[in-house]
Design an enzyme around this catalytic site. Structure first.
Site, PDB file in Angstrom:
ATOM      1  N   SER A  51      42.781  44.276  38.130  1.00 38.63           N
ATOM      2  CA  SER A  51      43.605  45.375  38.621  1.00 38.63           C
ATOM      3  C   SER A  51      44.860  45.447  37.760  1.00 38.63           C
ATOM      4  O   SER A  51      45.236  44.468  37.101  1.00 38.63           O
ATOM      5  CB  SER A  51      43.999  45.116  40.082  1.00 38.63           C
ATOM      6  N   TYR A 104      46.467  39.511  46.704  1.00 37.58           N
ATOM      7  CA  TYR A 104      45.736  40.408  45.806  1.00 37.58           C
ATOM      8  C   TYR A 104      46.182  40.198  44.361  1.00 37.58           C
ATOM      9  O   TYR A 104      45.364  40.038  43.449  1.00 37.58           O
ATOM     10  CB  TYR A 104      45.983  41.850  46.244  1.00 37.58           C
ATOM     11  N   LYS A 151      43.882  38.718  41.335  1.00 41.57           N
ATOM     12  CA  LYS A 151      43.560  39.582  40.202  1.00 41.57           C
ATOM     13  C   LYS A 151      44.093  39.005  38.891  1.00 41.57           C
ATOM     14  O   LYS A 151      43.456  39.170  37.840  1.00 41.57           O
ATOM     15  CB  LYS A 151      44.099  40.991  40.440  1.00 41.57           C
TER      16      LYS A 151
END
Length: 278
Positions: free
Chosen positions: A141, A154, A158
Site C-alpha cells: 500500500s 495496517y 504493509k
C-alpha cells in the site's frame, strides 16, 4: 493485446470482490486459469461460475496456513501447475491512536495483512521451485512506503510486505521465481467505500471523494488499475522485474497532490541575500 497469460495458472486470495475480483476477471480475459480463494463463499462461487471452466473456488482464510496451502494445491490439482500467486486478501484492521489500540485487534490485523502474505509466498514457492519459474505478487500500500496514510497495524504490515518481497526476491531468483508487490492508494472498492462513507455499497459517494482527492484531476483510482498492474507483474512483460514495489497512486508517493505544486508559476530566480533574477 490479448493472451498475455495464455497457458498460465494463477491463485488469488481475497478474489471474491474488489481488487481481487477485478484481477481474476482480467487474468481470465488474458488466457489464465484461476484458483479463487476467499471467505465470502457465495460471492466466490458466483464468480467461479461466471468465469466457467477457467476458474475454481476454494474457501481460503489467509490467517490459516492450511487454507493457503490448500488453495495452492487446488490450483495445481485442477489445472496442473501454479505460475502466478497473487496475495491480495486484506482488511483495514485495527484503527485509532496507538495508545488505545487493543492488542487482540492488532494481532488479528497482522494475521491477515502480513501472516497471510507470508503463507502465500511460502506455499507458492513450494509449488514453483520444482518448475523453476513463477511470479509471486503481494499487496502492499502507499501506507507501506509512507507514514501517516493508514492505521498503525495496517501501516506496519504493509511496510513488512515490502521487506518480505525484497527478501523473497533475493532468495527465489535462483529458481527463476520473481517476487514483487503493489502499493495502491485508496482505490474504489467496497472496503474503501466503507472507510470513506460508512457504507460499503456507496460506491458513488466514494467515487466522488476519491476523485476530489486524486492528484490526477477528477480521476479516482479503480480496482481495474491495480488489476492491470498485477497483470503486468504476472506476465512476461515484466520478466526482468523482481523485488520491486509498484505504486498505483497517481504519483502521490512522489509528492503529487491535487492542485498546483509550490513554485508552479514563473518568477525571477531567487538568489542569495534576498536577491532575485540573473
Amino acid at each position: 493485446m490479448s493472451g498475455r497469460l495464455e497457458g498460465r495458472v494463477a491463485a488469488i486470495t481475497g478474489a471474491s470482490s474488489g481488487i481481487g475480483r477485478a484481477a481474476a476477471e482480467r487474468f481470465v480475459e488474458e488466457g489464465a486459469r484461476v484458483a479463487i480463494g476467499d471467505i465470502q463463499d457465495d460471492a466466490g462461487r458466483e464468480l467461479a461460475q461466471a468465469l466457467g471452466r477457467a476458474a475454481v473456488y476454494t474457501r481460503c482464510d489467509v490467517t490459516s496456513e492450511g487454507d493457503v496451502a490448500a488453495l495452492v494445491d487446488a490450483a495445481v490439482a485442477e489445472f496442473g501447475q501454479l505460475d502466478v500467486m497473487y496475495n491480495n486478501a486484506g482488511i483495514v484492521g485495527a484503527v485509532g491512536p496507538v495508545d488505545t489500540t487493543p492488542a487482540d485487534e492488532w494481532h488479528a490485523s497482522i494475521d491477515v495483512l502480513l501472516h497471510g502474505v507470508f503463507y502465500g509466498v511460502k506455499h507458492a514457492a513450494r509449488a514453483m521451485k520444482p518448475r523453476m519459474t513463477g511470479s509471486i505478487i503481494s499487496m502492499s500500500s502507499t501506507a507501506g512506503v509512507m507514514g501517516g496514510l493508514g492505521p498503525h497495524a495496517y501501516a506496519a504490515a504493509k511496510h513488512a510486505v515490502v521487506g518480505l518481497t525484497k527478501n523473497a526476491a533475493a532468495e527465489l531468483c535462483r529458481f527463476g521465481i520473481r517476487v514483487n508487490c503493489i502499493a495502491p492508494a485508496s482505490m474504489l472498492t467496497p472496503m474503501v467505500a466503507f472507510a470513506h462513507t460508512g457504507d460499503h455499497t456507496n460506491m458513488d459517494g466514494a467515487r466522488a471523494e476519491l476523485a476530489a482527492s486524486s492528484p490526477l484531476i477528477g480521476r479516482p483510482g479503480l480496482a481495474a488499475d491495480v488489476a492491470n498492474a498485477a497483470l503486468w507483474l504476472a506476465s512476461d512483460e515484466s520478466g526482468y522485474t523482481s523485488g520491486h514495489c509498484l505504486a498505483t497512486d497517481a504519483g502521490f508517493t512522489t509528492g503529487a497532490r491535487p492542485g498546483a505544486p509550490g513554485f508552479a508559476d514563473y518568477a525571477p530566480m531567487i538568489r542569495e541575500a534576498g536577491r532575485t533574477g540573473l
